[in-house]
Enzyme design. Structure first.
Site, short mmCIF file in Angstrom:
data_model
loop_
_atom_site.label_atom_id
_atom_site.label_comp_id
_atom_site.label_asym_id
_atom_site.label_seq_id
_atom_site.Cartn_x
_atom_site.Cartn_y
_atom_site.Cartn_z
N SER A 45 0.82 -1.22 0.00
CA SER A 45 0.00 0.00 0.00
C SER A 45 0.86 1.27 0.00
O SER A 45 1.89 1.35 0.68
CB SER A 45 -0.90 0.01 1.23
N SER A 47 -0.50 4.11 0.97
CA SER A 47 -1.15 5.00 1.94
C SER A 47 -0.23 5.46 3.07
O SER A 47 -0.28 6.64 3.44
CB SER A 47 -2.41 4.35 2.51
N THR A 90 -9.60 -1.20 2.77
CA THR A 90 -9.48 -1.54 1.36
C THR A 90 -9.88 -3.00 1.11
O THR A 90 -10.39 -3.67 2.00
CB THR A 90 -8.07 -1.18 0.82
N LYS A 138 -14.20 -3.67 1.97
CA LYS A 138 -14.96 -2.42 1.83
C LYS A 138 -16.46 -2.60 2.06
O LYS A 138 -17.14 -1.67 2.49
CB LYS A 138 -14.71 -1.79 0.45
N ASN A 160 -14.66 3.11 2.71
CA ASN A 160 -13.19 3.09 2.58
C ASN A 160 -12.53 3.89 3.71
O ASN A 160 -11.30 3.87 3.82
CB ASN A 160 -12.73 3.59 1.21
N ASP A 204 -13.87 7.64 -1.97
CA ASP A 204 -13.46 7.28 -3.33
C ASP A 204 -14.14 8.15 -4.39
O ASP A 204 -13.53 8.54 -5.38
CB ASP A 204 -13.77 5.81 -3.63
N GLY A 220 -16.30 -1.46 -17.12
CA GLY A 220 -16.26 -2.17 -15.85
C GLY A 220 -17.57 -2.07 -15.09
O GLY A 220 -18.43 -1.21 -15.39
N GLY A 226 -16.40 -2.90 -7.90
CA GLY A 226 -16.51 -2.02 -6.74
C GLY A 226 -16.13 -0.59 -7.08
O GLY A 226 -16.81 0.36 -6.67
N ILE A 280 -8.40 4.43 -13.86
CA ILE A 280 -8.16 4.36 -12.42
C ILE A 280 -6.92 3.51 -12.11
O ILE A 280 -6.46 3.48 -11.00
CB ILE A 280 -9.39 3.88 -11.61
N TYR A 316 -3.07 2.88 -11.88
CA TYR A 316 -1.92 3.81 -11.76
C TYR A 316 -0.58 3.09 -11.84
O TYR A 316 0.48 3.72 -11.70
CB TYR A 316 -2.03 4.65 -10.50
P1 ATR Z 1 -12.89 -3.59 -8.04
O1 ATR Z 1 -13.64 -3.76 -6.76
O2 ATR Z 1 -11.45 -3.18 -7.85
O3 ATR Z 1 -13.59 -2.75 -9.05
P2 ATR Z 1 -13.77 -6.09 -9.21
O4 ATR Z 1 -15.07 -5.97 -8.54
O5 ATR Z 1 -13.14 -7.43 -9.22
O6 ATR Z 1 -12.71 -5.10 -8.60
O7 ATR Z 1 -13.90 -5.54 -10.71
C1 ATR Z 1 -12.90 -5.65 -11.65
C2 ATR Z 1 -13.45 -5.19 -13.01
O8 ATR Z 1 -12.49 -5.52 -14.01
C3 ATR Z 1 -14.74 -5.88 -13.41
O9 ATR Z 1 -15.52 -5.00 -14.16
C4 ATR Z 1 -14.23 -7.04 -14.24
O10 ATR Z 1 -15.16 -7.59 -15.15
P3 ATR Z 1 -16.15 -8.78 -14.70
O11 ATR Z 1 -17.25 -8.13 -13.96
O12 ATR Z 1 -16.56 -9.41 -15.97
O13 ATR Z 1 -15.31 -9.70 -13.85
C5 ATR Z 1 -13.11 -6.36 -14.99
N1 ATR Z 1 -12.16 -7.34 -15.52
C6 ATR Z 1 -11.22 -8.02 -14.84
N2 ATR Z 1 -10.53 -8.84 -15.67
C7 ATR Z 1 -11.08 -8.68 -16.91
C8 ATR Z 1 -10.81 -9.24 -18.22
N3 ATR Z 1 -9.84 -10.14 -18.40
N4 ATR Z 1 -11.55 -8.81 -19.26
C9 ATR Z 1 -12.53 -7.90 -19.09
N5 ATR Z 1 -12.84 -7.34 -17.89
C10 ATR Z 1 -12.12 -7.71 -16.82
#
Ligand code: ATR
Length: 288
Positions: free
Chosen positions: A15, A17, A62, A66, A87, A102, A128, A131, A221, A223
């Site tokens: 982290s 932070s 985190t 969360k 968060n 956030d 996406g 979360g 988002i 980095y």
């Molecule tokens: P966070 O809480 O950090 O947003 P998450 O809930 O696991 O993490 O979400 C990750 C995002 O990246 C999701 O939108 C995920 O798509 P899915 O809902 O289909 O899982 C997306 N993501 C991760 N790997 C992916 C991949 N290989 N191709 C397309 N989308 C992907």
């Protein structure tokens, strides 16, 4: 007497932070520590009980806590309720209050990167439905977004978010299939990546920006790396491009302000310190 703040999550050894909060604590001469409390899911209850006894000043939360941490605080405020996640925890007397910085962090970073937001709020495309997407939608609704279209590999997750957040009113929300994401860019004024695609160690984000107007802005988002392929392509087109470090630092700033009563500056020195740490880590990982 030295007070205590910190972060619970798992894993959190990487982290940034402690560096960010440590920088401000020193800058503002505040006698407080910021510690990492590594908390595997099975230990969340125990850690939260421990935190209550420690008489903390505040806590960051985190992944993966969360949402689950909501069961261990006494109240959550309207922002945390809207996002559905906490968060940051504030301590008021004996009470632990869950909030979420956030959304404000995302908005502050976006404003810093693009200036006046209005032209970008017309037609927003969000990649996406996880979360992070929830906080981004709340931020965009607060900012007065007109239309938000989600696209996600798992369409059902996007559909669920559309249904949930449409009830709040404001922006018109919709979603399209992941396979049609490039088509969506034709009318986009702002493109936001909230997936983990493009992050070090994750898959590439496959997305041609040919359809995207050069007047549109792009914010990632992710980095690490700072300049993702998405941002590089956006800049090459002449679009404004905003990296994910801004959101990380600004969400920390809002938590710091809530705990210590002073809004810290996200300045170039801090940004450079964070970048140097990230660069060292990448080198270390490559050497392994
Ligand atoms: P966070 O809480 O950090 O947003 P998450 O809930 O696991 O993490 O979400 C990750 C995002 O990246 C999701 O939108 C995920 O798509 P899915 O809902 O289909 O899982 C997306 N993501 C991760 N790997 C992916 C991949 N290989 N191709 C397309 N989308 C992907």
């Amino acid at each position: 007497m030295t007070t205590l703040t910190g972060l619970i999550g798992y894993p959190i050894s990487h982290s940034l932070s402690p560096l960010i909060h440590g920088y401000w604590l020193e800058q503002y001469n505040i006698d407080c520590a910021y510690k990492l409390f590594t908390t595997p899911p099975a230990r969340l209850r125990q850690t939260m009980n421990h935190m209550r006894r420690k008489k903390l000043k505040g806590l960051n939360v985190t992944v993966p806590h969360k949402q689950t941490v909501i069961a261990y605080v006494d109240e959550i405020d309207a922002t945390a309720k809207n996002i559905g996640a906490v968060n940051t925890i504030l301590v008021e007397g004996e009470k632990l209050i869950g909030t979420n910085t956030d959304a404000s962090g995302f908005l502050a970073s976006l404003k810093e990167g693009v200036g006046e937001l209005t032209p970008y709020l017309e037609n927003i495309v969000v990649l996406g439905a996880g979360g992070a997407t929830r906080a981004v939608i709340v931020a965009l609704q607060e900012a007065g977004a007109k239309r938000i279209t989600l696209t996600n590999r798992t369409a059902a997750r996007a559909a669920d978010l559309v249904e949930e957040f449409s009830q709040a009113g404001g922006a018109r929300l919709g979603y399209v299939e992941w396979e049609s994401r490039e088509e969506l860019l034709k009318t986009a004024t702002l493109l936001i990546n909230t997936t983990s695609l493009g992050m070090h160690g994750m898959e590439r984000l496959e997305l041609s920006l040919t359809n995207l107007s050069t007047d549109a802005a792009v914010i990632d988002i992710v980095y690490a790396p700072l300049e993702t392929e998405l941002l590089k392509n956006a800049r090459a087109r002449g679009c404004k491009a905003v990296d994910g470090l801004g959101m990380l630092m600004h969400q920390a700033a809002f938590a710091f302000a809530a705990w210590h009563g002073v809004m810290p500056k996200v300045d170039a020195t801090l940004r450079n310190k964070v970048l140097a740490t990230l660069a060292t880590r990448i080198k270390e990982e490559a050497a392994r």
